[in-house]
Design an enzyme around this catalytic site. Structure first.
Site, PDB file in Angstrom:
ATOM      1  N   ILE A 152       0.842  -1.207   0.000  1.00 25.92           N
ATOM      2  CA  ILE A 152       0.000   0.000   0.000  1.00 25.92           C
ATOM      3  C   ILE A 152       0.873   1.252   0.000  1.00 25.92           C
ATOM      4  CG2 ILE A 152      -1.745   1.297   1.314  1.00 25.92           C
ATOM      5  CD1 ILE A 152      -2.840  -1.479   2.243  1.00 25.92           C
ATOM      6  N   ARG A 229      -3.625   1.756  10.758  1.00 30.16           N
ATOM      7  CA  ARG A 229      -4.441   1.334  11.888  1.00 30.16           C
ATOM      8  C   ARG A 229      -4.430   2.458  12.919  1.00 30.16           C
ATOM      9  NH1 ARG A 229      -6.636  -1.868   9.209  1.00 30.16           N
ATOM     10  NH2 ARG A 229      -6.728  -4.132   9.455  1.00 30.16           N
ATOM     11  N   GLU A 258     -12.283   2.275  17.135  1.00 28.79           N
ATOM     12  CA  GLU A 258     -13.386   2.302  16.148  1.00 28.79           C
ATOM     13  C   GLU A 258     -14.586   1.510  16.654  1.00 28.79           C
ATOM     14  OE1 GLU A 258     -11.786   0.918  12.424  1.00 28.79           O
ATOM     15  OE2 GLU A 258     -10.187   2.387  12.513  1.00 28.79           O
ATOM     16  N   HIS A 276     -13.171   4.385   8.086  1.00 32.33           N
ATOM     17  CA  HIS A 276     -12.430   3.170   7.704  1.00 32.33           C
ATOM     18  C   HIS A 276     -12.945   2.623   6.353  1.00 32.33           C
ATOM     19  CE1 HIS A 276      -9.940  -0.313   9.560  1.00 32.33           C
ATOM     20  NE2 HIS A 276      -9.851  -0.345   8.248  1.00 32.33           N
TER      21      HIS A 276
END
Ligand code: GLV
Length: 310
Positions: A152, A229, A258, A276
């Site tokens: 990523i 994260r 979250e 998210h």
């Protein structure tokens, strides 16, 4: 006879349809989800989860558990030590979500730098007639520091390069095949960067590596972007850095607790918040669901797994 599969959440589009043909799906439904699991305790051989945590306690409760198919690329919400001790198989969904997640990093970066979300609210509130929106920040010529230059991170780097930004990265080791500048010191990279972009895995090795010291180094003209994260950032330190303008702003897709997002952020103009959504496109989530199903089917047929976590 079909094997029993504990589905801890609803799964991705098409995932449960693909699995239903092969498995008896146990859904821990209300009002007593624990009882549902208890009723099938000795027969459950597989678990699916997206981001629902899987504890050692749950694994120990299921003596015949063979495989956990995680419908995410990150698996820091699963107790890996317990998995290793029991030799439980773990699969995840890498690669298919790389582009979408990198897109969200740029979406946040562009939005917070160019004040797009703020501008949208400004127009809708009819404030334009009173004067122009305050100026934003240019991307071209700025330096982006990527924390974790994995799949990523590299996709983010590619996109930043297209915006004529220069690039650096921080991680546990230098990657000789990467053309970008490497920093072994996170604060030093933050100090030299305009945008600090988090794309590293979660888990103990990265917990709270972004603290006040790093944010202070990023500085009052710097922006933090997090698509990794929430656990990577000490959220209280981020709140402090945002409210006293130690950094210029933040674009956040992930949070420490979250779906809880600190309410203090709701009124901050210099923060863009998404819930998210890194992989949240129909195309990608459908692929993720298929990978979950294909891994489980392969496991019980004794075939090679598509994407085992090794
Ligand atoms: C989502 O956050 C994932 O890890 O896939």
């Amino acid at each position: 006879m079909k094997h029993k599969l504990l589905a801890l959440d609803a799964g991705h589009p098409g995932q449960m349809d693909a699995l239903e043909e092969h498995f008896e799906i146990i859904r821990p439904s209300k009002p007593d989800p624990e009882r549902v699991i208890r009723d099938h305790q000795n027969d459950i051989k597989a678990i699916t989860t997206y981001l629902t945590p899987i504890s050692r306690t749950l694994m120990e409760f299921l003596p015949n558990l063979e495989i956990i198919a995680c419908g995410a690329v990150g698996y820091d919400h699963i107790d890996l030590e317990a998995i290793r001790e029991r030799d439980i198989t773990l699969t995840n969904t890498p690669d298919v979500l790389t582009d979408d997640t990198a897109d969200v990093a740029l979406l946040l970066l562009l939005n917070v730098a160019r004040r797009a979300v703020e501008g949208d609210a400004y127009v809708r509130a009819g404030l334009w007639k009173n004067g122009a929106l305050p100026l934003g920040n240019c991307l071209a010529g700025k330096k982006a520091g990527i924390v974790g230059l994995g799949r990523i991170g590299q996709a983010v780097a590619q996109r930043c390069a297209a915006f004529n930004m220069s690039l650096a990265y921080y991680g546990p080791r230098e990657k000789p095949d990467q053309p970008h500048e490497y920093y072994s010191d996170l604060s030093a990279m933050a100090r030299d960067c305009d945008f600090l972009i988090l794309t590293c895995p979660g888990g103990p090795a990265t917990k709270h590596i972004i603290d006040y010291k790093v944010l202070e180094a990023l500085g009052s003209n710097g922006f933090l972007i997090n698509v990794a994260r929430g656990s990577v950032v000490k959220e209280d330190d981020l709140l402090a850095a945002l409210s006293n303008k130690a950094i210029a702003g933040a674009g956040l897709d992930v949070y420490e607790h979250e779906p809880h997002v600190p309410e203090a952020m709701f009124t901050m103009d210099n923060v863009v918040l998404t819930p998210h959504i890194g992989s949240a496109t129909i195309e990608t989530r459908t692929k993720m669901g298929q990978i979950v199903a294909d891994n489980l089917i392969a496991h019980f047929k004794g075939q090679a797994l598509l994407t085992p976590v090794t």
